[in-house]
Design an enzyme around this catalytic site. Structure first.
Site, short mmCIF file in Angstrom:
data_model
loop_
_atom_site.label_atom_id
_atom_site.label_comp_id
_atom_site.label_asym_id
_atom_site.label_seq_id
_atom_site.Cartn_x
_atom_site.Cartn_y
_atom_site.Cartn_z
N SER A 241 1.01 -1.06 -0.06
CA SER A 241 -0.56 -0.27 -0.06
C SER A 241 0.85 1.62 0.10
CB SER A 241 -0.79 0.05 0.89
OG SER A 241 -0.07 -0.26 2.40
N HIS A 271 -1.87 -8.60 1.29
CA HIS A 271 -2.23 -7.76 2.82
C HIS A 271 -2.75 -7.47 3.65
CE1 HIS A 271 0.03 -3.37 3.05
NE2 HIS A 271 -0.50 -3.29 1.82
N HIS A 318 5.39 -13.12 7.16
CA HIS A 318 6.28 -11.19 6.84
C HIS A 318 6.75 -11.45 5.87
CE1 HIS A 318 6.40 -7.09 6.38
NE2 HIS A 318 5.21 -7.38 7.25
N ARG A 327 3.53 -5.38 17.08
CA ARG A 327 2.05 -4.66 16.52
C ARG A 327 0.82 -5.82 17.01
NH1 ARG A 327 2.08 -3.21 10.41
NH2 ARG A 327 2.91 -5.53 10.24
N ASP A 373 -1.91 -8.76 11.53
CA ASP A 373 -3.30 -8.85 11.34
C ASP A 373 -3.90 -10.13 12.34
OD1 ASP A 373 -3.50 -7.18 9.21
OD2 ASP A 373 -2.23 -8.53 7.97
#
Ligand code: HAX
Length: 442
Positions: A241, A271, A318, A327, A373
Site C-alpha cells: 500500500s 496484505h 511476513h 504490533r 492482522d
C-alpha cells in the site's frame, strides 16, 4: 502559515539541501547488489526508495522516526482516559520528527475537526452503490470521488512552481486525513446498520470521534481505536500500500488519487485484507470442529488441513519481519490489560502457540510468527464490531497517516517520477550465458 506547516517547511528545506549536497559528493557510490532471485521473487530487500516516516527492522519491527511501539505508547500524548496514544501525535512525529506536546496534539485535533467536512456528492456517490459491495471498494470509490477537493490538482492546473508542490500537498494531506473517519463510518453504517448515520462529536479527538461515528461509545473501544490507528499507520515504504501511494504520487497525481491507489493494494488478502481473512478462517475452524473452545490438538489438525489444501494461514508470515510483530504484541498486551475472558481472544492466543512450529516444520516459511492482522479482529469482535469485511477499512484509515505524511515529504524533497527497469526472461538467459562465457575465459 500554520505552525505545523511552518515547522515542516523548515525541516524539509534543510533535508532537501542536505540530500543535494550528499548526492553531489556520493551519488555514484555502490551500496548494494541485486540477484536474479530478488528480481523474480517480488523485489524482496532491493533498496529502491527513500522513506522518511518509518523504518522496518526484521528483528525489532517498526520504528517511527526511531521510536518503537512500546516507546510511543509511553511518550506520545494520550487520549482523555490517559491510556493509549492519540494518533494525531504520531502524525506530528512522522511529519516533523519531534514528539509533540499535549498542546500541539490538541491543536492538531482541532485542525482536523475544522477540515473534516465531506462534500455531499461523496455521500451521494456511496448511496448509489450496492450496500453489499465490499467496504474496501466503497472506501476507494469515496476517496477518488473526494478528489474534486484537491488543492494540489487545482494549483497544478493554474500553473505552480515545482518548489511549491509541497504546500498544496500538505493541505490535501491534512484535509484528507481529517475527512477519512467520516467517510469510513458512513460506509460502515450504510452497509451494516441500515444507513442510520451518527453525526460527528466535534469535542472528541480524531480516533475517539471515529469510534463514536461507528456507533461505539464504550471508553475502552475508543481507547482501542487510538491504539489501532497508531500501530497500523506506517510500515516503511516497501509494503504494497505504501509503495503504491509512493508510485502513484510520483506521477504528481494528488493525495486523493495516490491514497485511493494505496487502498486498492491494501485490499489484497496477502496484505491488509488478511485481518478479515484471519477472522473468517477462525470462524470456519470453529464451525468445522463444532466447538467454540477448540483444544490445541484440534487447532493443530485444522492448521495442517489448511496447509494441505494449498492455502496460507492468514495473519502469519511476513516479507520482512523475522520475529513476532510488535504490533501483534501491542494488541495482545491491550487484551491482557482490558479483556479478562474472551473466547475468540483465547483462540487467537492458542493459535499463536500452535502455528509457528508447524510453519517452521515446512522448511520454507521465512517467518513463522504472527503479523499485525493475527490479533486485531478478535479485539474488535469483543467490543461488538463483528462485521469483519469492514476491518481493512479501519486499517486503511490508519495507514493514511503514514503514507500521506510521506507524500508531503516526497513533494517537498522533489522526488522524481518512479520508473524502475524491468527485464525479460530472454534477457535473463543472455545474462547467464554471458557470465558463463566470461567465467570460462578467465
Ligand atoms: N501460511 C502458509 N504458508 C506460508 C505462510 C503462511 N502464513 N507464509 C508464507 N508461506 C509460504 C509461502 O506461501 C511460500 O510458499 P511457496 O514457496 O510454496 O510459494 C513460502 O512459505 C515462502 O514464503 P516467505 O518467503 O516466507 O513469505 P513471502 O515474503 O513470500 O510472503 C506473506 C509474505 C505475508 C505474503 C506470507 O507470509 C503470507 O501469505 N502470509 C499469510 C497472509 C498474511 O497474513 N498477510 C498479511 C501480511 C502482513 C501485512 O501486510 N498486513 O497488512
Amino acid at each position: 502559515m500554520d505552525p505545523l506547516k511552518q515547522l515542516f517547511r523548515e525541516k524539509a528545506l534543510d533535508m532537501r539541501n542536505k540530500i543535494k549536497a550528499m548526492l553531489k559528493e556520493h551519488g555514484e557510490m555502490v551500496v548494494d547488489q541485486v540477484t536474479l532471485s530478488q528480481i523474480y521473487g517480488g523485489a524482496r530487500n532491493i533498496k529502491s526508495m527513500v522513506w522518511i516516516t518509518s523504518d522496518l527492522d526484521p528483528e525489532e519491527g517498526i520504528k517511527f522516526r526511531g521510536y518503537s511501539i512500546p516507546e510511543l505508547r509511553e511518550l506520545l500524548p494520550k487520549g482523555q482516559d490517559n491510556k493509549e496514544p492519540r494518533p494525531e501525535g504520531l502524525f506530528w512525529l512522522m511529519l516533523v520528527g519531534q514528539i509533540p506536546t499535549q498542546e500541539q496534539v490538541e491543536w492538531l485535533t482541532l485542525q482536523w475537526t475544522h477540515r473534516s467536512n465531506v462534500p455531499e456528492h461523496v455521500f451521494r456517490t456511496l448511496d448509489a452503490l450496492p450496500t453489499g459491495l465490499h467496504p474496501m471498494t466503497q472506501f476507494t470509490i469515496a476517496i477518488a470521488a473526494m478528489q474534486s477537493e484537491s488543492i494540489f490538482a487545482r494549483r497544478y492546473e493554474e500553473g505552480i512552481h515545482k518548489e511549491e508542490y509541497w504546500s498544496p500537498t500538505y493541505e490535501d494531506v491534512m484535509n484528507l486525513i481529517a475527512r477519512l473517519p467520516r467517510v469510513a463510518a458512513y460506509i460502515y453504517r450504510r452497509s451494516f446498520h441500515g444507513s442510520k448515520h451518527i453525526p460527528p462529536d466535534i469535542n472528541m479527538d480524531w480516533a475517539g470521534n471515529f469510534a463514536h461515528m461507528l456507533g461505539f461509545d464504550n471508553p475502552d473501544f475508543r481507547s482501542l481505536m487510538r491504539l489501532y490507528m497508531t500501530i497500523h499507520a506506517d510500515h516503511e515504504g516497501g509494503n504494497a500500500s505504501a509503495h503504491t501511494s509512493h508510485l502513484v504520487g510520483s506521477t504528481l497525481s494528488d493525495a486523493y488519487l495516490s491514497f485511493a491507489g494505496a487502498m486498492t493494494a491494501l485490499a489484497g488478502p496477502l496484505h491488509g485484507l488478511a485481518n478479515q481473512e484471519v477472522v473468517a478462517w477462525i470462524y470456519k475452524m470453529l464451525d468445522a470442529l463444532g466447538t467454540q473452545s477448540p483444544s490445541k490438538d484440534q487447532i493443530r489438525s485444522y492448521v495442517k488441513a489448511t496447509i494441505d489444501a494449498g492455502q496460507v494461514i492468514p495473519g502469519y508470515g511476513h516479507a520482512v519481519l523475522r520475529r513476532p510483530d510488535p504490533r501483534f504484541i501491542a494488541q495482545k498486551s491491550f487484551a491482557e490489560r482490558n479483556i479478562k475472558h474472551d473466547n475468540i481472544v483465547q483462540v487467537v492466543w492458542d493459535v499463536f502457540e500452535v502455528v509457528p512450529p508447524i510453519l517452521e516444520s515446512l522448511g520454507k516459511v521465512k517467518n513463522p510468527w504472527p503479523n499485525v492482522d493475527a490479533h486485531s479482529g478478535a479485539l474488535l469482535i469483543h467490543y461488538g464490531l463483528t462485521e469483519y469485511s469492514f476491518y481493512t477499512v479501519l486499517f486503511g484509515v490508519s495507514r493514511a497517516l503514514g503514507v500521506l505524511a510521506q507524500l508531503a515529504w516526497s513533494r517537498a524533497l522533489g522526488f522524481p517520477l518512479e520508473r524502475p527497469k524491468s527485464i525479460t526472461p530472454e534477457w535473463t538467459e543472455r545474462q547467464i550465458a554471458n557470465q558463463a562465457q566470461s567465467a570460462a575465459l578467465s
